[in-house]
Design a protein around this motif. Structure first.
Motif, PDB file in Angstrom:
ATOM      1  N   LEU A   6       2.591  -8.182  -7.556  1.00  0.00           N
ATOM      2  CA  LEU A   6       2.088  -8.405  -9.077  1.00  0.00           C
ATOM      3  C   LEU A   6       2.436  -9.737  -9.571  1.00  0.00           C
ATOM      4  O   LEU A   6       1.603 -10.254 -10.413  1.00  0.00           O
ATOM      5  CB  LEU A   6       2.699  -7.374  -9.850  1.00  0.00           C
ATOM      6  CG  LEU A   6       2.144  -5.934  -9.978  1.00  0.00           C
ATOM      7  CD1 LEU A   6       2.878  -5.069 -10.768  1.00  0.00           C
ATOM      8  CD2 LEU A   6       0.638  -5.935 -10.281  1.00  0.00           C
ATOM      9  N   ALA A   7       3.637 -10.283  -9.130  1.00  0.00           N
ATOM     10  CA  ALA A   7       4.074 -11.631  -9.741  1.00  0.00           C
ATOM     11  C   ALA A   7       3.053 -12.605  -9.018  1.00  0.00           C
ATOM     12  O   ALA A   7       2.951 -13.753  -9.774  1.00  0.00           O
ATOM     13  CB  ALA A   7       5.429 -11.880  -9.373  1.00  0.00           C
ATOM     14  N   TRP A  34      -5.431 -11.730 -17.052  1.00  0.00           N
ATOM     15  CA  TRP A  34      -4.096 -11.246 -16.988  1.00  0.00           C
ATOM     16  C   TRP A  34      -3.263 -12.643 -16.552  1.00  0.00           C
ATOM     17  O   TRP A  34      -3.664 -13.235 -15.683  1.00  0.00           O
ATOM     18  CB  TRP A  34      -3.781 -10.211 -16.143  1.00  0.00           C
ATOM     19  CG  TRP A  34      -2.288  -9.526 -16.379  1.00  0.00           C
ATOM     20  CD1 TRP A  34      -1.666  -9.362 -17.491  1.00  0.00           C
ATOM     21  CD2 TRP A  34      -1.410  -9.258 -15.178  1.00  0.00           C
ATOM     22  NE1 TRP A  34      -0.309  -8.745 -17.171  1.00  0.00           N
ATOM     23  CE2 TRP A  34      -0.418  -8.815 -15.924  1.00  0.00           C
ATOM     24  CE3 TRP A  34      -1.372  -9.186 -13.870  1.00  0.00           C
ATOM     25  CZ2 TRP A  34       0.990  -8.420 -15.168  1.00  0.00           C
ATOM     26  CZ3 TRP A  34      -0.375  -8.802 -13.166  1.00  0.00           C
ATOM     27  CH2 TRP A  34       0.841  -8.540 -14.013  1.00  0.00           C
ATOM     28  N   ASP A  35      -2.192 -12.702 -17.557  1.00  0.00           N
ATOM     29  CA  ASP A  35      -1.614 -13.970 -17.132  1.00  0.00           C
ATOM     30  C   ASP A  35      -0.511 -13.672 -16.269  1.00  0.00           C
ATOM     31  O   ASP A  35       0.396 -14.301 -15.737  1.00  0.00           O
ATOM     32  CB  ASP A  35      -0.557 -14.523 -18.321  1.00  0.00           C
ATOM     33  CG  ASP A  35       0.338 -13.563 -19.146  1.00  0.00           C
ATOM     34  OD1 ASP A  35       0.361 -12.498 -18.608  1.00  0.00           O
ATOM     35  OD2 ASP A  35       0.566 -13.914 -20.216  1.00  0.00           O
ATOM     36  N   GLY A  36      -0.081 -12.366 -15.739  1.00  0.00           N
ATOM     37  CA  GLY A  36       0.807 -11.969 -14.791  1.00  0.00           C
ATOM     38  C   GLY A  36       2.240 -11.677 -15.336  1.00  0.00           C
ATOM     39  O   GLY A  36       3.031 -11.323 -14.808  1.00  0.00           O
ATOM     40  N   GLU A  37       2.275 -11.997 -16.592  1.00  0.00           N
ATOM     41  CA  GLU A  37       3.446 -11.759 -17.349  1.00  0.00           C
ATOM     42  C   GLU A  37       3.504 -10.611 -18.335  1.00  0.00           C
ATOM     43  O   GLU A  37       4.235  -9.744 -18.434  1.00  0.00           O
ATOM     44  CB  GLU A  37       3.996 -13.093 -18.008  1.00  0.00           C
ATOM     45  CG  GLU A  37       4.293 -14.151 -16.989  1.00  0.00           C
ATOM     46  CD  GLU A  37       5.510 -13.986 -16.114  1.00  0.00           C
ATOM     47  OE1 GLU A  37       6.386 -13.255 -16.453  1.00  0.00           O
ATOM     48  OE2 GLU A  37       5.525 -14.393 -15.189  1.00  0.00           O
ATOM     49  N   MET A 111       6.483   3.279  -9.310  1.00  0.00           N
ATOM     50  CA  MET A 111       6.724   3.067 -10.755  1.00  0.00           C
ATOM     51  C   MET A 111       7.821   2.468 -10.814  1.00  0.00           C
ATOM     52  O   MET A 111       7.938   1.504 -11.814  1.00  0.00           O
ATOM     53  CB  MET A 111       6.632   4.485 -11.731  1.00  0.00           C
ATOM     54  CG  MET A 111       5.469   5.270 -11.450  1.00  0.00           C
ATOM     55  SD  MET A 111       5.816   7.186 -12.208  1.00  0.00           S
ATOM     56  CE  MET A 111       6.145   6.718 -13.691  1.00  0.00           C
ATOM     57  N   ASP A 112       8.900   2.489 -10.060  1.00  0.00           N
ATOM     58  CA  ASP A 112      10.053   1.612 -10.192  1.00  0.00           C
ATOM     59  C   ASP A 112       9.680   0.196 -10.238  1.00  0.00           C
ATOM     60  O   ASP A 112      10.271  -0.801 -10.888  1.00  0.00           O
ATOM     61  CB  ASP A 112      11.137   1.854  -9.249  1.00  0.00           C
ATOM     62  CG  ASP A 112      11.834   3.469  -9.374  1.00  0.00           C
ATOM     63  OD1 ASP A 112      11.790   3.959 -10.608  1.00  0.00           O
ATOM     64  OD2 ASP A 112      12.410   3.876  -8.425  1.00  0.00           O
ATOM     65  N   GLU A 113       8.926  -0.270  -9.140  1.00  0.00           N
ATOM     66  CA  GLU A 113       8.553  -1.492  -8.849  1.00  0.00           C
ATOM     67  C   GLU A 113       7.576  -2.160  -9.917  1.00  0.00           C
ATOM     68  O   GLU A 113       7.764  -3.334 -10.245  1.00  0.00           O
ATOM     69  CB  GLU A 113       7.942  -1.428  -7.416  1.00  0.00           C
ATOM     70  CG  GLU A 113       8.787  -1.165  -6.366  1.00  0.00           C
ATOM     71  CD  GLU A 113       8.197  -1.918  -4.882  1.00  0.00           C
ATOM     72  OE1 GLU A 113       7.758  -2.692  -4.805  1.00  0.00           O
ATOM     73  OE2 GLU A 113       7.721  -0.656  -4.269  1.00  0.00           O
ATOM     74  N   LEU A 114       6.661  -1.473 -10.470  1.00  0.00           N
ATOM     75  CA  LEU A 114       5.883  -1.828 -11.591  1.00  0.00           C
ATOM     76  C   LEU A 114       6.480  -1.739 -12.940  1.00  0.00           C
ATOM     77  O   LEU A 114       6.094  -2.429 -13.839  1.00  0.00           O
ATOM     78  CB  LEU A 114       4.661  -0.651 -11.525  1.00  0.00           C
ATOM     79  CG  LEU A 114       3.866  -0.808 -10.333  1.00  0.00           C
ATOM     80  CD1 LEU A 114       2.989   0.383 -10.237  1.00  0.00           C
ATOM     81  CD2 LEU A 114       2.798  -2.179 -10.389  1.00  0.00           C
ATOM     82  N   GLU A 115       7.629  -1.260 -13.141  1.00  0.00           N
ATOM     83  CA  GLU A 115       8.294  -1.090 -14.362  1.00  0.00           C
ATOM     84  C   GLU A 115       8.208  -2.033 -15.418  1.00  0.00           C
ATOM     85  O   GLU A 115       7.957  -2.361 -16.622  1.00  0.00           O
ATOM     86  CB  GLU A 115       9.404  -0.330 -14.430  1.00  0.00           C
ATOM     87  CG  GLU A 115       9.893   0.427 -15.800  1.00  0.00           C
ATOM     88  CD  GLU A 115      10.713   1.559 -15.728  1.00  0.00           C
ATOM     89  OE1 GLU A 115      10.739   2.440 -16.547  1.00  0.00           O
ATOM     90  OE2 GLU A 115      11.418   1.732 -14.707  1.00  0.00           O
ATOM     91  N   PRO A 116       8.787  -3.275 -14.711  1.00  0.00           N
ATOM     92  CA  PRO A 116       8.913  -4.580 -15.496  1.00  0.00           C
ATOM     93  C   PRO A 116       7.770  -5.120 -16.258  1.00  0.00           C
ATOM     94  O   PRO A 116       7.627  -5.728 -17.076  1.00  0.00           O
ATOM     95  CB  PRO A 116       9.563  -5.639 -14.520  1.00  0.00           C
ATOM     96  CG  PRO A 116      10.297  -4.938 -13.465  1.00  0.00           C
ATOM     97  CD  PRO A 116       9.250  -3.663 -13.266  1.00  0.00           C
ATOM     98  N   ARG A 117       6.433  -4.721 -15.610  1.00  0.00           N
ATOM     99  CA  ARG A 117       5.308  -5.205 -15.995  1.00  0.00           C
ATOM    100  C   ARG A 117       4.466  -4.111 -16.593  1.00  0.00           C
ATOM    101  O   ARG A 117       3.165  -4.377 -16.531  1.00  0.00           O
ATOM    102  CB  ARG A 117       4.537  -6.120 -14.864  1.00  0.00           C
ATOM    103  CG  ARG A 117       5.130  -7.473 -14.763  1.00  0.00           C
ATOM    104  CD  ARG A 117       4.668  -8.380 -13.764  1.00  0.00           C
ATOM    105  NE  ARG A 117       5.082  -9.674 -13.439  1.00  0.00           N
ATOM    106  CZ  ARG A 117       6.254 -10.095 -12.985  1.00  0.00           C
ATOM    107  NH1 ARG A 117       6.765  -8.851 -12.450  1.00  0.00           N
ATOM    108  NH2 ARG A 117       6.525 -10.932 -12.875  1.00  0.00           N
ATOM    109  N   ALA A 118       5.028  -2.890 -16.766  1.00  0.00           N
ATOM    110  CA  ALA A 118       4.288  -1.997 -17.238  1.00  0.00           C
ATOM    111  C   ALA A 118       4.411  -1.559 -18.703  1.00  0.00           C
ATOM    112  O   ALA A 118       5.789  -1.513 -19.081  1.00  0.00           O
ATOM    113  CB  ALA A 118       4.397  -0.534 -16.435  1.00  0.00           C
TER     114      ALA A 118
END
Length: 263
Positions: A6-7, A34-37, A111-118
């Protein structure tokens, strides 16, 4: 691995990738803008028994709504079952439990992996994928809402482990012979009871009707809309008259479902 992917998506101007997870793939689609952040809503698209992620997306056209509605699409494959080779989610004893795989843990790991950008997690599943969407709502407290097309939940209400409310949209063909609208004794509740259970969890009161919708090819306004009055969450049942297990969805079908889910 998914978080690192995702990054890189936005800076590389790549918006649609497939991650190889051995016996199954995970497709990820992000908006072009999307800016990725900045965190975005995440929608998991869960396919039905014997299907796969790409086939489900071709049917429901979810990836075509990513730019318009600005969400991250995650479309994973279930594993093939040993007994017949059909891909199936280990959802409930009725559809389609098999002991070899803990799909709750696997999906929760994504979901754990996606959580910072969710900015919230939502599940949209057809048939077996609908059953799995309900199970995720029952077992992972990060799920904000689900939309189930021709799916259902545990027959015994106490098998839903988390005593919590989420937004729930149940969409079901009244003439469904595969997962009957009326439910199946000892297997799973009816579409009406399924919605009522989640309305009870959300402390909803009255249920009222809204104008019918045209969601199928040549169907007219075939979909009856019942919506509960709830203090914080939303619960609705869309009953599709004259429609079976695989509705001939028109272009507004998933636009309407996703619009409701991401409202």
């Amino acid at each position: 691995m998914l978080a690192a992917l995702l990054a890189c998506l936005a800076p590389l101007q790549t918006r649609d990738v497939v991650l190889d997870e051995g016996d199954r793939d995970v497709r990820v689609v992000v908006p072009r803008s999307w800016d990725g952040e900045d965190p975005l809503p995440v929608v998991f698209l869960l396919h039905g028994l014997g299907s796969h992620a790409d086939q489900q997306d071709r049917y429901l056209r979810v990836s075509g709504r990513v730019d318009e509605l600005e969400f991250i699409l995650v479309a994973p494959d279930a594993l093939p079952r040993d007994k017949d080779g059909q891909r199936a989610w280990n959802a409930t004893p009725a559809c389609c439990k098999w002991e070899e795989e803990d799909d709750v843990a696997w999906l929760s790991g994504l979901m754990d992996e996606l959580e910072p950008r969710a900015r919230g997690f939502h599940f949209y599943g057809h048939s077996n994928g609908g059953f799995m969407s309900y199970r995720m709502a029952c077992e992972d407290d990060r799920v904000d809402g689900i939309a189930s097309l021709a799916g259902s939940t545990f027959f015994e209400g106490e098998d839903c482990r988390l005593d919590r409310a989420v937004d729930v949209l149940q969409v079901h063909g009244v003439e469904d012979e595969t997962v009957p609208y009326a439910g199946k004794p000892g297997k799973y509740p009816s579409a009406v009871e399924t919605a009522q259970r989640w309305a009870y969890r959300a402390a909803c009161t009255d249920v009222g009707s809204e104008p019918a919708r045209d969601l199928t090819l040549g169907g007219g306004d075939e979909t009856r809309v019942d919506t509960w009055t709830c203090p914080e969450h939303r619960v609705a049942l869309w009953s599709m008259d004259g429609v079976g297990h695989v509705p001939p969805a028109n272009r507004q079908f998933s636009r309407s479902v996703l619009g409701w889910l991401l409202e």
